[in-house]
Write a protein that holds these residues in place. Sequence first.
Motif: not given
Length: 245
Positions: A68-81
């Motif tokens: 990711v530009t400016g942030y590097g690699p990472y992981t994310e999880a969550g819920q969308a409705i």
Amino acid sequence: MQQHDIAQHLATPLMNPAYPPVIPRFTDREYLNIVYRTDRDALRAVVPEPLEIDEPLVRFEVMRMGDVTGYGPYTEAGQAIPVRYDGERGEYLHAMYLDNFPATASGREAGAYPKVAGSPALYVDHGALVGVLDYGTVRVATATMGYKHHELDPDEAAAQITVPTFMLKLVPGFDGTTQVAQLVRTEISDVVVKGAWSGPARLQLFEHVLAPLADLPVREIVSVSHVLTDLTLAPVRPVHDYLAR
């Protein structure tokens, strides 16, 4: 530093801002998406008006950001409705947990993403794509999917991840009153789907007072996808002001 220079800075700390002034480009962003049916009353308790609910559905997602530009690699999880606003179908972002502080800070401050710290992961284990989320030392979600069982049409995959996204922008004042209360909208653009698959899946959510994903319980798995893509996030814009008189 002179007064007119201060307003040119994006974020605090002044000399070492928490996040860079970039519009991030995501390369090799990998999704595990599980859409499930939940309880309608549980959804009504958390989805803010004027958003409207049709079917009582939730999309649980785990996303591994390859770069990711400016942030590097990472992981994310969550819920969308899935919701509707003014006749337009989209998703309301209910919860997001990630392991990268700059991305958390920029998401909350420059946008309105409901991001908090967590420990998600996405990996392959014995023929299964596995997505997990820990809050502190406690497991709060485990998702498994058969690894690349069936190819998914790239256009269908792109349609899944490019629906408009709605969020709440809430900013308190120093006196404890709300200074900003807005419903905002954003969307994904410049999408390149590099691969997409579907297959059987399971999802378990575990109760935690500070990570209440299980308040939207899993009643039935509706659809599943595994998507690898490049994309860009558009800036947010307000669509409804809760403080307007």
